[in-house]
Design a protein around this motif. Structure first.
Motif, PDB file in Angstrom:
ATOM      1  N   ASN A  59      25.159  -2.741 -56.780  1.00 44.58           N
ATOM      2  CA  ASN A  59      25.275  -1.354 -57.192  1.00 44.58           C
ATOM      3  C   ASN A  59      25.365  -1.272 -58.718  1.00 44.58           C
ATOM      4  O   ASN A  59      25.758  -2.220 -59.397  1.00 44.58           O
ATOM      5  CB  ASN A  59      26.542  -0.724 -56.585  1.00 44.58           C
ATOM      6  CG  ASN A  59      26.540  -0.757 -55.075  1.00 44.58           C
ATOM      7  OD1 ASN A  59      25.525  -0.484 -54.457  1.00 44.58           O
ATOM      8  ND2 ASN A  59      27.671  -1.081 -54.472  1.00 44.58           N
ATOM      9  N   ALA A  60      25.007  -0.081 -59.269  1.00 43.41           N
ATOM     10  CA  ALA A  60      25.110   0.110 -60.714  1.00 43.41           C
ATOM     11  C   ALA A  60      26.547  -0.137 -61.162  1.00 43.41           C
ATOM     12  O   ALA A  60      26.794  -0.708 -62.221  1.00 43.41           O
ATOM     13  CB  ALA A  60      24.659   1.513 -61.072  1.00 43.41           C
ATOM     14  N   ARG A  61      27.500   0.300 -60.371  1.00 47.55           N
ATOM     15  CA  ARG A  61      28.902   0.031 -60.623  1.00 47.55           C
ATOM     16  C   ARG A  61      29.381  -0.872 -59.491  1.00 47.55           C
ATOM     17  O   ARG A  61      29.331  -0.476 -58.326  1.00 47.55           O
ATOM     18  CB  ARG A  61      29.699   1.331 -60.661  1.00 47.55           C
ATOM     19  CG  ARG A  61      31.179   1.165 -61.021  1.00 47.55           C
ATOM     20  CD  ARG A  61      31.866   2.525 -61.086  1.00 47.55           C
ATOM     21  NE  ARG A  61      33.298   2.377 -61.249  1.00 47.55           N
ATOM     22  CZ  ARG A  61      33.931   2.404 -62.429  1.00 47.55           C
ATOM     23  NH1 ARG A  61      33.212   2.562 -63.536  1.00 47.55           N
ATOM     24  NH2 ARG A  61      35.236   2.279 -62.497  1.00 47.55           N
ATOM     25  N   ARG A  79      31.005  -2.682 -56.495  1.00 49.07           N
ATOM     26  CA  ARG A  79      31.873  -2.132 -55.441  1.00 49.07           C
ATOM     27  C   ARG A  79      32.326  -3.285 -54.569  1.00 49.07           C
ATOM     28  O   ARG A  79      31.509  -4.000 -53.971  1.00 49.07           O
ATOM     29  CB  ARG A  79      31.079  -1.093 -54.643  1.00 49.07           C
ATOM     30  CG  ARG A  79      31.726  -0.589 -53.372  1.00 49.07           C
ATOM     31  CD  ARG A  79      30.861   0.525 -52.797  1.00 49.07           C
ATOM     32  NE  ARG A  79      31.049   0.690 -51.364  1.00 49.07           N
ATOM     33  CZ  ARG A  79      32.043   1.396 -50.813  1.00 49.07           C
ATOM     34  NH1 ARG A  79      32.933   1.973 -51.592  1.00 49.07           N
ATOM     35  NH2 ARG A  79      32.116   1.508 -49.504  1.00 49.07           N
ATOM     36  N   GLU A 104      27.707   2.675 -47.885  1.00 42.90           N
ATOM     37  CA  GLU A 104      27.567   2.323 -49.300  1.00 42.90           C
ATOM     38  C   GLU A 104      27.944   0.858 -49.439  1.00 42.90           C
ATOM     39  O   GLU A 104      29.126   0.526 -49.493  1.00 42.90           O
ATOM     40  CB  GLU A 104      28.465   3.197 -50.171  1.00 42.90           C
ATOM     41  CG  GLU A 104      28.245   3.006 -51.661  1.00 42.90           C
ATOM     42  CD  GLU A 104      29.114   3.929 -52.501  1.00 42.90           C
ATOM     43  OE1 GLU A 104      29.058   3.809 -53.740  1.00 42.90           O
ATOM     44  OE2 GLU A 104      29.854   4.753 -51.925  1.00 42.90           O
ATOM     45  N   ASP A 139      29.447  -5.108 -52.699  1.00 47.76           N
ATOM     46  CA  ASP A 139      28.842  -6.290 -53.300  1.00 47.76           C
ATOM     47  C   ASP A 139      29.570  -7.549 -52.841  1.00 47.76           C
ATOM     48  O   ASP A 139      28.957  -8.607 -52.689  1.00 47.76           O
ATOM     49  CB  ASP A 139      28.892  -6.192 -54.827  1.00 47.76           C
ATOM     50  CG  ASP A 139      28.069  -5.030 -55.343  1.00 47.76           C
ATOM     51  OD1 ASP A 139      26.844  -5.049 -55.109  1.00 47.76           O
ATOM     52  OD2 ASP A 139      28.632  -4.109 -55.948  1.00 47.76           O
TER      53      ASP A 139
END
Length: 421
Positions: free
Chosen positions: A2-4, A6, A70, A73
Motif C-alpha cells: 500500500n502507499a501507506r 498497513r 484492504e 502488508d
C-alpha cells in the motif's frame, strides 16, 4: 505494498508499535483485553481489536475480512504464545512471515536441543523425561546437578536445579502439575548468563546487543545491563553461535532473544526465542547502541529501515533493575520524594499491564524510576518475571558498570516497608 504501509500486530507491549504513526505505518493492534494499556496503544495505532490471540481460528475470523477489504502488508507478532497462530494465519492469507513449524521448534526447548544436535552446535546433555524415575535416572547419568524445567516455559517459571533423587522427584511432579510442554531435563550449566539480541532479514543475522544478568535464587533476572562485560572474551564466538542457532532452528526474519551460559568449555545456549526480549532489554540496547530493536520489528519487514551491515559498537552503557521487597503488606514506601530523577507511579488500585510501564515515556531522561506499588498493597516473592511488579529503575551512563552503579544507588534509596503476611 500500500502507499501507506498497513500492518496488524498481534499482542506485545507498547514498544513494538511505539512511533508507528510518525513512521507513516498504519497499525491494527490485536490484543487480549486487559493485557495492554489502551490509552497508550491508541496513540500509535489506527485501530485496536481484541480476541484470543492464541487461537488461529479467532485471529483468522477477525483479520481475514479486514485483509480481504484492504490487504495488510504484514501480520506480525513478538508475543511467544501468538507466534504459531500468526504463522498459520499468514500461511492461510498468503502473507510472508515465520512458518509455524519454525516457531514450534523454538518454543519447544527439546526440539531446539535436537536441532542444535543435528548441526553439532552448543552440546548440552538433555532428555525429555516422562516420569520421576526417568528424571532420577538422568540425574544419575549426569552425575552432577541437573535442571528440570517446563518444555515450553517462559519467565523463569518452575526452573529447578536438583542434585538428588528427592529433589528430582519433587521438581518433576511440580512441573508436571504446571503442565506446560512436558518436562525437560538438562545438565546444569555453570557460568554467567548473557543474552544476545539479534535481528534477522532474509537469512542474514545481525547482533544488535549483548546484555548480562543478575538473577535471584528463583533464576529471575532482576538486573539487566548492556553491553555485557562478562561476554567480552567470548564475543566473537557468541556472534557466530547465535547465527548458527538461528540457522539451525530455521529462523530467517525478525527479532530474536537468545540466552547463553558462559561455561568454562565456551558459550552454551540456554534457550532462544523469536521475539523481542522482555524486561526492558530492547530499550537498554537502544540506549547503548542507538539501534532500536522494537522499531526494526516494524520497519525492516516493510523496507523502511535496513539492518546494519555489522553488529553496532556500543556507544555507552545502560541498565535496568527491578525493585524488590519482602513478601507481605506494604506499610510505607520511603525515599520517593528524594530521588534525583523523574518518577512515575502506577495509579493506586491499578495493576500495570506489563513489567515495564512508562519506559518509553522516559526517552529524554538518562535515568528514571517507576513505582508499581502503594501502601496497603500485598507483594509476593519474586519467583518469576511475572511477579516483578514493585517497579523498576533504569540508567544510562558512559559505561555499563556506571549504569549499574547508578541503578543500585536509586534502588537503595527506595525502601518498601513491609509487614509479613
Amino acid at each position: 505494498m500500500n502507499a501507506r504501509p498497513r500492518i496488524a500486530v498481534v499482542g506485545g507491549r507498547p514498544a513494538p508499535v511505539h512511533g508507528a504513526r510518525e513512521l507513516g505505518i498504519d497499525v491494527t493492534l490485536v490484543h487480549t483485553e486487559g493485557q495492554f494499556d489502551r490509552a497508550e496503544a491508541e496513540a500509535h495505532c489506527v485501530s485496536i481489536l481484541t480476541c484470543d490471540i492464541t487461537d488461529t481460528a479467532a485471529l483468522l475470523e477477525l483479520l481475514g475480512p479486514l485483509h480481504e477489504a484492504e490487504p495488510f502488508d504484514r501480520i506480525l507478532t513478538t508475543t511467544e504464545l501468538s507466534a504459531v497462530p500468526v504463522g498459520e494465519v499468514n500461511e492461510k492469507l498468503g502473507l510472508p512471515g515465520t512458518p509455524p513449524e519454525v516457531s514450534r521448534i523454538i518454543q519447544d526447548k527439546a526440539l531446539t536441543r535436537q536441532a542444535l544436535d543435528r548441526h553439532g552446535l552448543s552440546p548440552v546433555r538433555h532428555r525429555r523425561v516422562h516420569s520421576a524415575a526417568e528424571a532420577v535416572a538422568f540425574l544419575e547419568e549426569v552425575g552432577d546437578r541437573v535442571v528440570l524445567k517446563p518444555g515450553q516455559g517462559a519467565g523463569s517459571l518452575h526452573i529447578n536445579v536438583v542434585g538428588d533423587a528427592e529433589g528430582a522427584t519433587r521438581a518433576f511432579r511440580e512441573i508436571e502439575e504446571f503442565g506446560y510442554g512436558g518436562v525437560l531435563a538438562e545438565e546444569y550449566l555453570q557460568g554467567p548468563v548473557v543474552s544476545v539480541e539479534a535481528f534477522s532479514h532474509q537469512g542474514r543475522h545481525v547482533v544488535l546487543g549483548v546484555s548480562e544478568y543478575r538473577v535471584n535464587e528463583h533464576f529471575v533476572e532482576w538486573e539487566c545491563s548492556v553491553p555485557s562485560d562478562a561476554a567480552r572474551p567470548d564475543l566473537a564466538e557468541l556472534h557466530e553461535l547465535t547465527a548458527g542457532v538461528l540457522d539451525a532452528v530455521g529462523l530467517t526474519d525478525g527479532p530474536s532473544h537468545s540466552e547463553f551460559v558462559l561455561t568454562p568449555a565456551g558459550p552454551r545456549l540456554l534457550e532462544t526465542h523469536n521475539r523481542l526480549s522482555g524486561a526492558g532489554i530492547p530499550e537498554m540496547v537502544h540506549r547503548a547502541t542507538g539501534w532500536d530493536p522494537a522499531r526494526l520489528f516494524m520497519t525492516v519487514p516493510l523496507g523502511i529501515d535496513r539492518l546494519p551491515e555489522t553488529a553496532p559498537e556500543p556507544l555507552r552503557g545502560a541498565a535496568i533493575r527491578f525493585l524488590d521487597a519482602a513478601p507481605g503488606r506494604i506499610t510505607a514506601i520511603s525515599g520517593i520524594d528524594d530521588l534525583p530523577v523523574p518518577v512515575r507511579r502506577v495509579p493506586a488500585g491499578e495493576r500495570a499491564p506489563h513489567m515495564i510501564p512508562y519506559l518509553k515515556d522516559f526517552a529524554d531522561a538518562d535515568a528514571g524510576a517507576v513505582i508499581g506499588k502503594h501502601v496497603g498493597d500485598e507483594v509476593s516473592a519474586m519467583d518469576s518475571l511475572l511477579s516483578s511488579d514493585r517497579g523498576y529503575v533504569f540508567a544510562t551512563a558512559p559505561t555499563r558498570e556506571a549504569a549499574v552503579q547508578r541503578c543500585a544507588s536509586l534502588a537503595d534509596a527506595l525502601v518498601f516497608h513491609v509487614k509479613p503476611s
